[in-house]
Design an enzyme around this catalytic site. Structure first.
Site, PDB file in Angstrom:
ATOM      1  N   HIS A  31       0.936  -1.345   0.026  1.00  0.00           N
ATOM      2  CA  HIS A  31      -0.211  -0.052   0.067  1.00  0.00           C
ATOM      3  C   HIS A  31       1.058   1.200  -0.118  1.00  0.00           C
ATOM      4  CE1 HIS A  31      -3.692  -2.367   0.393  1.00  0.00           C
ATOM      5  NE2 HIS A  31      -3.208  -2.679   1.569  1.00  0.00           N
ATOM      6  N   ASP A  34      -2.955 -10.672  -2.406  1.00  0.00           N
ATOM      7  CA  ASP A  34      -3.260 -10.266  -1.078  1.00  0.00           C
ATOM      8  C   ASP A  34      -4.783  -9.757  -1.353  1.00  0.00           C
ATOM      9  OD1 ASP A  34      -2.198  -8.937   1.707  1.00  0.00           O
ATOM     10  OD2 ASP A  34      -3.664  -7.856   0.681  1.00  0.00           O
ATOM     11  N   HIS A  90      -6.387  -7.320  -0.723  1.00  0.00           N
ATOM     12  CA  HIS A  90      -6.544  -5.674  -0.738  1.00  0.00           C
ATOM     13  C   HIS A  90      -5.653  -5.351  -1.997  1.00  0.00           C
ATOM     14  CE1 HIS A  90      -6.813  -6.484   3.641  1.00  0.00           C
ATOM     15  NE2 HIS A  90      -7.820  -5.493   3.643  1.00  0.00           N
ATOM     16  N   ASP A 121      -4.604 -12.659   3.542  1.00  0.00           N
ATOM     17  CA  ASP A 121      -5.681 -12.321   4.038  1.00  0.00           C
ATOM     18  C   ASP A 121      -7.147 -12.554   3.202  1.00  0.00           C
ATOM     19  OD1 ASP A 121      -4.943 -10.642   2.232  1.00  0.00           O
ATOM     20  OD2 ASP A 121      -4.741  -8.875   3.650  1.00  0.00           O
TER      21      ASP A 121
HETATM   22 ZN   LIG Z   1      -4.079  -7.104   2.437  1.00  0.00          ZN
END
Ligand SMILES: [Zn+2]
Length: 317
Positions: free
Chosen positions: A125, A162, A164, A246
């Site tokens: 991120h 991931d 996200h 995740d």
């Molecule tokens: Zn994540």
């Protein structure tokens, strides 16, 4: 086939507030499962500290110097609502950068077929000039660019499963036709980016968003139908994996409902592409994964696949 495992105890010293999902126990759990007998053939090493020159391959110099300047001598400081620094954070993030780069050197030199880098905090991120979502520096992106600068490879890929979207990696490579960034992620979900229409300036960004509760079949279809064909056509000479776990069904931050065998499956598929275009070279860097059981099951499946271990699930199918 040899697989390198790099980690460092300094990554335990990045402290987060009580109750924060990105906590040192994640890395302790990963170390415990990878200490089991079935992983005895892993070649283990310490992640070296990275350098400022490596970090600035992907991040703005002013941003990097500010992060270093504001590192606290005690307590925590908050960079945003989710992302904080403790006295141990600078060393932890530099081990993350150094681990990803050293693993890349080990794989590019042919010393090992592939590598897994068990570090925290995660990185995908972190944008060119801002921290976000637990992340300060983008380890996977730095590894890709390091491989290009040091070894002159023309095309590198970062593949991110991931749950996200890796907005930071997308930001870094948005206008870079030499790097393809591919991501599956739950949408809508933090950080809000990752629509299929976000393709980069050279069609070098491949986003395959998934919906809450989609599960393994749709995850696999996104790879089979969207990511793997474009990745193969790009013909990367190195694949970096942003390996977040995740998307596991137990994870508290998302609801994509994957199982450990889905991570085994996707790892093998990426190995197939790497075998065909990249001499098998894969460097995998830990990103998210916040339920300790889900994380350890998934890391075990992923690393077993990297080691070339026969999948019990596939073998019995
Ligand atoms: Zn994540």
């Amino acid at each position: 086939m040899t697989t390198l495992l790099l980690t460092h105890a300094a990554c335990l010293d990045h402290a987060t507030p009580p109750g924060h999902p990105e906590r040192p126990d994640r890395l302790r759990a990963v170390a415990k499962v990878l200490g089991e007998d079935r992983f005895s053939s892993l070649v283990r090493g310490q992640a070296p500290a990275g350098t400022l020159d490596l970090v600035t391959l992907c991040h703005d110099e002013h941003y990097v110097s500010e992060i270093r300047r504001i590192a606290p001598a005690s307590g925590l400081i908050y960079l945003d609502g989710d992302t904080s620094m403790s006295p141990g954070t600078w060393e932890a993030v530099m081990r993350g950068v150094g681990g990803a780069v050293a693993a890349t050197d080990a794989v590019m030199s042919g010393a090992h077929n592939n590598a897994f880098v068990a570090v925290r905090p995660p990185g995908h991120h972190a944008e060119i000039n801002r921290p976000m979502g637990f992340c300060l520096f983008d380890n996977a992106a730095i590894a890709a660019r390091h491989a290009q600068r040091k070894y002159g490879i023309a095309r590198a890929a970062v593949v991110d499963f991931d749950v996200h979207h890796g907005n930071g990696t997308q930001d870094i490579f948005w206008a870079d036709k030499t790097v393809m960034y591919c991501s599956t992620h739950q949408m809508p979900l933090f950080p809000g980016t990752g629509a299929r229409s976000e393709r980069g300036e050279h069609d070098n960004i491949v986003n395959a968003p998934l919906a809450s509760e989609d599960g393994g079949a749709k995850f696999r279809a996104a790879f089979e139908n969207v990511i793997l064909p474009q990745l193969t056509a790009f013909s990367p000479e190195l694949i970096i994996v942003s390996a977040g776990f995740d998307a596991h069904y137990r994870d508290p931050l998302a609801s994509l409902n994957l199982k450990a065998e889905d991570f085994d499956w996707v790892t093998r598929k990426l190995m197939d592409v790497a075998d065909s275009t990249a001499g098998g070279r894969i460097v995998s860097v830990l990103e998210g994964g916040y339920d300790l059981q889900g994380l350890t099951e998934s890391v075990a499946a992923h690393v077993s696949a990297l080691m070339g271990a026969e999948s019990r699930l596939n073998a019995s199918a």
